[in-house]
Design a protein around this motif. Sequence first.
Motif, PDB file in Angstrom:
ATOM      1  N   GLY A 122      46.614  53.573  37.322  1.00 20.38           N
ATOM      2  CA  GLY A 122      45.262  53.356  37.245  1.00 20.38           C
ATOM      3  C   GLY A 122      44.473  54.476  38.418  1.00 20.38           C
ATOM      4  N   TYR A 123      43.501  53.879  38.802  1.00 12.08           N
ATOM      5  CA  TYR A 123      42.921  54.665  39.838  1.00 12.08           C
ATOM      6  C   TYR A 123      43.606  55.474  40.755  1.00 12.08           C
ATOM      7  N   VAL A 131      31.348  47.694  32.807  1.00 13.92           N
ATOM      8  CA  VAL A 131      32.435  47.016  33.451  1.00 13.92           C
ATOM      9  C   VAL A 131      32.758  48.201  34.437  1.00 13.92           C
ATOM     10  N   MET A 132      33.089  49.436  33.723  1.00 16.63           N
ATOM     11  CA  MET A 132      33.501  50.637  34.093  1.00 16.63           C
ATOM     12  C   MET A 132      32.657  51.247  35.411  1.00 16.63           C
ATOM     13  N   ALA A 133      31.372  51.169  35.102  1.00 25.41           N
ATOM     14  CA  ALA A 133      30.387  51.767  35.859  1.00 25.41           C
ATOM     15  C   ALA A 133      30.379  50.870  37.196  1.00 25.41           C
ATOM     16  N   ALA A 134      30.339  49.438  36.948  1.00 29.64           N
ATOM     17  CA  ALA A 134      30.379  48.556  38.087  1.00 29.64           C
ATOM     18  C   ALA A 134      31.417  49.058  39.145  1.00 29.64           C
ATOM     19  N   ALA A 135      32.657  49.053  38.592  1.00 28.42           N
ATOM     20  CA  ALA A 135      33.862  49.296  39.321  1.00 28.42           C
ATOM     21  C   ALA A 135      33.451  50.474  40.478  1.00 28.42           C
ATOM     22  N   TYR A 161      42.312  47.062  32.406  1.00 27.99           N
ATOM     23  CA  TYR A 161      43.312  47.196  33.330  1.00 27.99           C
ATOM     24  C   TYR A 161      42.778  48.294  34.441  1.00 27.99           C
ATOM     25  N   TYR A 162      42.279  49.282  33.891  1.00 31.25           N
ATOM     26  CA  TYR A 162      41.779  50.474  34.492  1.00 31.25           C
ATOM     27  C   TYR A 162      40.672  50.255  35.766  1.00 31.25           C
ATOM     28  N   ALA A 163      39.482  49.437  34.811  1.00 33.35           N
ATOM     29  CA  ALA A 163      38.718  49.149  35.889  1.00 33.35           C
ATOM     30  C   ALA A 163      38.841  48.167  36.804  1.00 33.35           C
ATOM     31  N   GLU A 164      40.111  47.319  36.779  1.00 34.41           N
ATOM     32  CA  GLU A 164      40.372  46.573  37.865  1.00 34.41           C
ATOM     33  C   GLU A 164      40.804  47.174  39.061  1.00 34.41           C
ATOM     34  N   SER A 165      41.537  48.447  38.598  1.00 38.70           N
ATOM     35  CA  SER A 165      42.388  49.198  39.755  1.00 38.70           C
ATOM     36  C   SER A 165      41.470  50.006  40.487  1.00 38.70           C
ATOM     37  N   VAL A 166      40.194  50.121  40.089  1.00 41.87           N
ATOM     38  CA  VAL A 166      39.090  51.180  40.671  1.00 41.87           C
ATOM     39  C   VAL A 166      38.705  50.259  41.914  1.00 41.87           C
TER      40      VAL A 166
END
Length: 384
Positions: free
Chosen positions: A350-351, A153-157, A313-318
């Motif tokens: 986040g990001y 998920v984080m990588a995709a973002a 939450y963090y991944a969404e903000s990316v």
Amino acid sequence: MRLLVYCLIGLLFISHDGYCVPSRLFDLVGELVDATKGALGSIPSLIPTPEEFFSLSKNTFIGLPNQVVFAFFNQFCNMALNSNSVFVKKKFTPKLDEMSFILHSKSSSISIPLMKPDEMWKHPEFNTSNPLVIFVTGWKTNLKEEASQAQNVMAAAYMCRGNVNFVTLDTAAFIDTLYTWSAFNTQTIGEYLSKAVQKLVESSFPLEFIHLMGHSLGAQICGAAGRHFNQNTQLLIARITGLDSANPCFNNGGVLEGLFRGDAAFVDVIHTNPGVLGKKEAIGDIDFFCNGVSPLQPGSFDVSSSHGRAWKYYAESVYPGNENNFLARECTSITALNNNNCLGPLIPMGYATPNTTKGNYFLNTNSKSPYGEHSRRDHQPVCV
């Protein structure tokens, strides 16, 4: 013996009239110290594995406040760590030669040994003109499918955003018990992570391009990496983000050092399960308390899923266009925020968190994705 440990953890919270009495708990802990010391040498085999521990929290502890349960666990861990037993002296070194970085690109994922970071920094897929983000998984995120889910998920973002070197360090299968996890592995893995970063900086890679990020145990590994890097170079990594930094056994002034402000030039922390699996205390330059200091997030019914909300939450903000999904305001409590008693500007969590901000910030989130209260549900990020 393992059953005995479980029973003690449960029984010590209950008074004769059936109510939870924390003060009585600590009196009893003092009475148990002498008896406990003799057993500390065998504690590594008694502490439950992550799978058993989460099962324990859902079953054995039903009806007991999670924060009180983990407060006892913290005290027990500190007592053991501060003793002179074999428990503290005997080190369980993780198999560092089997651990790997994963360098993610849009077309592939390249595995490179932790002990050979030069292979990654010289790899054709590593672009020295782009910033570097290293994401370290944690105790909760190495439970089977969640490790790969968090990384994917984080990588995709980040791949959607583009123009970044995104690397993960998966601690899965190398942390077998809470004891080995908390007592030694964070420091050891963090030290080797710092050496990898140091080699990159020595090759003239800009220090301000480096961002370490960790969930749970991974946050404590990043903190250790930041401290080792500073000790060896007298420099500070630009940014470390703690995603619900692990709570059990990590206490200020204790034997184990956890992520704290000063471990990087800028330390930001997102709290989603405070006082239980995640730290409740403000430990960063800026701390975001999602939905206050409640251990459960909206739409979550157990501490482990709330603990995992931090990286979600963090991944969404990316994603491009989502930078302001999570807007927080400096405040003293979620109640004060909801009553409009907090002044000051809204700051993105986040990001896009500005590295000049400091203080304790509060915000509300949605119960399901998109989690950001300021998100546009019809928004579709445009990937680079």
